[in-house]
Design a protein around this motif. Structure first.
Motif, mmCIF file in Angstrom:
data_model
loop_
_atom_site.group_PDB
_atom_site.id
_atom_site.type_symbol
_atom_site.label_atom_id
_atom_site.label_comp_id
_atom_site.label_asym_id
_atom_site.label_seq_id
_atom_site.Cartn_x
_atom_site.Cartn_y
_atom_site.Cartn_z
ATOM 1 N N GLY A 136 0.804 -1.207 0.000
ATOM 2 C CA GLY A 136 0.000 0.000 0.000
ATOM 3 C C GLY A 136 0.839 1.259 0.000
ATOM 4 O O GLY A 136 2.040 1.229 0.276
ATOM 5 N N LEU A 137 0.209 2.365 -0.335
ATOM 6 C CA LEU A 137 0.822 3.689 -0.347
ATOM 7 C C LEU A 137 0.011 4.601 0.562
ATOM 8 O O LEU A 137 -1.208 4.691 0.431
ATOM 9 C CB LEU A 137 0.833 4.269 -1.761
ATOM 10 C CG LEU A 137 1.270 5.741 -1.888
ATOM 11 C CD1 LEU A 137 2.771 5.882 -1.584
ATOM 12 C CD2 LEU A 137 0.952 6.277 -3.284
ATOM 13 N N ILE A 138 0.710 5.255 1.500
ATOM 14 C CA ILE A 138 0.069 6.250 2.357
ATOM 15 C C ILE A 138 0.415 7.623 1.800
ATOM 16 O O ILE A 138 1.588 7.946 1.621
ATOM 17 C CB ILE A 138 0.585 6.150 3.807
ATOM 18 C CG1 ILE A 138 0.464 4.720 4.327
ATOM 19 C CG2 ILE A 138 -0.162 7.115 4.718
ATOM 20 C CD1 ILE A 138 1.186 4.492 5.641
ATOM 21 N N GLY A 139 -0.570 8.411 1.526
ATOM 22 C CA GLY A 139 -0.299 9.724 0.963
ATOM 23 C C GLY A 139 0.371 10.664 1.945
ATOM 24 O O GLY A 139 0.438 10.412 3.143
ATOM 25 N N HIS A 140 0.856 11.762 1.424
ATOM 26 C CA HIS A 140 1.482 12.817 2.229
ATOM 27 C C HIS A 140 0.465 13.925 2.451
ATOM 28 O O HIS A 140 -0.374 14.192 1.582
ATOM 29 C CB HIS A 140 2.713 13.362 1.491
ATOM 30 C CG HIS A 140 3.551 14.274 2.307
ATOM 31 N ND1 HIS A 140 3.230 15.598 2.508
ATOM 32 C CD2 HIS A 140 4.704 14.051 2.989
ATOM 33 C CE1 HIS A 140 4.152 16.157 3.284
ATOM 34 N NE2 HIS A 140 5.062 15.248 3.590
ATOM 35 N N PRO A 141 0.507 14.601 3.604
ATOM 36 C CA PRO A 141 -0.474 15.665 3.855
ATOM 37 C C PRO A 141 -0.407 16.838 2.882
ATOM 38 O O PRO A 141 -1.325 17.651 2.843
ATOM 39 C CB PRO A 141 -0.156 16.120 5.289
ATOM 40 C CG PRO A 141 1.183 15.567 5.602
ATOM 41 C CD PRO A 141 1.324 14.328 4.786
#
Length: 253
Positions: free
Chosen positions: A94-99
């Motif tokens: 998975g990929l967690i986005g950046h704020p």
């Protein structure tokens, strides 16, 4: 239900907070993922040595552990720029986005980088979970929300390591002015360099219906979503205010 999220952070944080310099963060994270998977998948059978470029571990003296509940623990990577996003497409579940990733960035550049990484490993990019992380500031007072959004963006733009990221999105000159003002101690002056186009590129803010519509667009690519108040550069009471607004706008019926 557990997911392991990993990221490289910034050199500014790793040096100042942890006293550690990681000169090759992408290579370090790539090998960290491989080492963690080696341990999770084999600790109950007895670990063989791990011989990597950055880590060499022989596991001498460690007995086998009881069988785990699962050996296919999902690993999601946090990313900022293309190299780390491509790494997520290549090696992670998975990929967690950046704020700082806005909706348009998610719909465009992020999908391209993920696909490149997945192609490099011969993987189906559709198998990579995309957790869309958006900074959201709903508010009936558009001017107030804009003022907070620009403070948040300026706080990130003031960090030298983010210079290339802002330049990629066409805000390199403004980010340079922000860094200069911030270094001189003028934080409000730094925020003043953030115009509406720059603020909206990184923060979903303003009237609640408009915010809902913008967030809805992100579901074209999202498998899950994290909506968080802008935090960096804002006082706790403003962060709490937007957290309450997010709850009201998106979760109260």
């Amino acid at each position: 239900r557990f997911v392991l999220g990993l990221g490289s952070s910034t050199r500014w944080i790793t040096r100042s907070t942890f006293g550690v310099d990681v000169p090759r963060p992408v290579a370090h994270l790539r090998e960290s993922v491989a080492l963690i998977r080696h341990v999770i998948g084999n600790a109950h059978r007895g670990l063989t040595p791990f011989e990597g470029e950055l880590f060499q571990v022989d596991f001498q003296g460690l007995d086998a552990t009881p069988p785990p509940v699962r050996v296919d623990l999902p690993i999601w990577l946090g990313a900022l720029r293309g190299t780390m996003t491509r790494l997520a497409g290549e090696v992670a579940e998975g990929l967690i986005g950046h704020p700082l990733w806005g909706v348009d960035w998610w719909l465009g550049r992020i999908q391209e980088d993920l696909a490149q990484g997945a192609s490099r490993a011969g993987r189906d990019v559709g198998a990579v979970h995309r957790c869309v992380y958006l900074s959201v500031a709903p508010g009936e007072d558009e001017r107030e929300a804009f003022a907070d959004a620009r403070r948040f963006v300026a706080a990130y733009a003031a960090i030298e390591q983010y210079a290339d990221f802002f330049a990629e999105q066409g805000f390199g000159d403004r980010a340079g002015r922000i860094r200069a003002a911030w270094a001189a101690g003028d934080r409000e002056g730094a925020a003043a360099f953030v115009d509406e186009a720059m603020a909206r590129a990184f923060v979903v803010y303003g009237e609640p219906d408009r915010v809902r519509e913008e967030v809805e667009r992100a579901w074209r690519v999202a498998d899950s979503m994290l909506l968080a108040a802008p935090s960096w550069g804002l006082p706790l009471e403003r962060i709490g205010h937007y957290t309450q607004q997010i709850s009201r706008v998106f979760f109260e019926r």
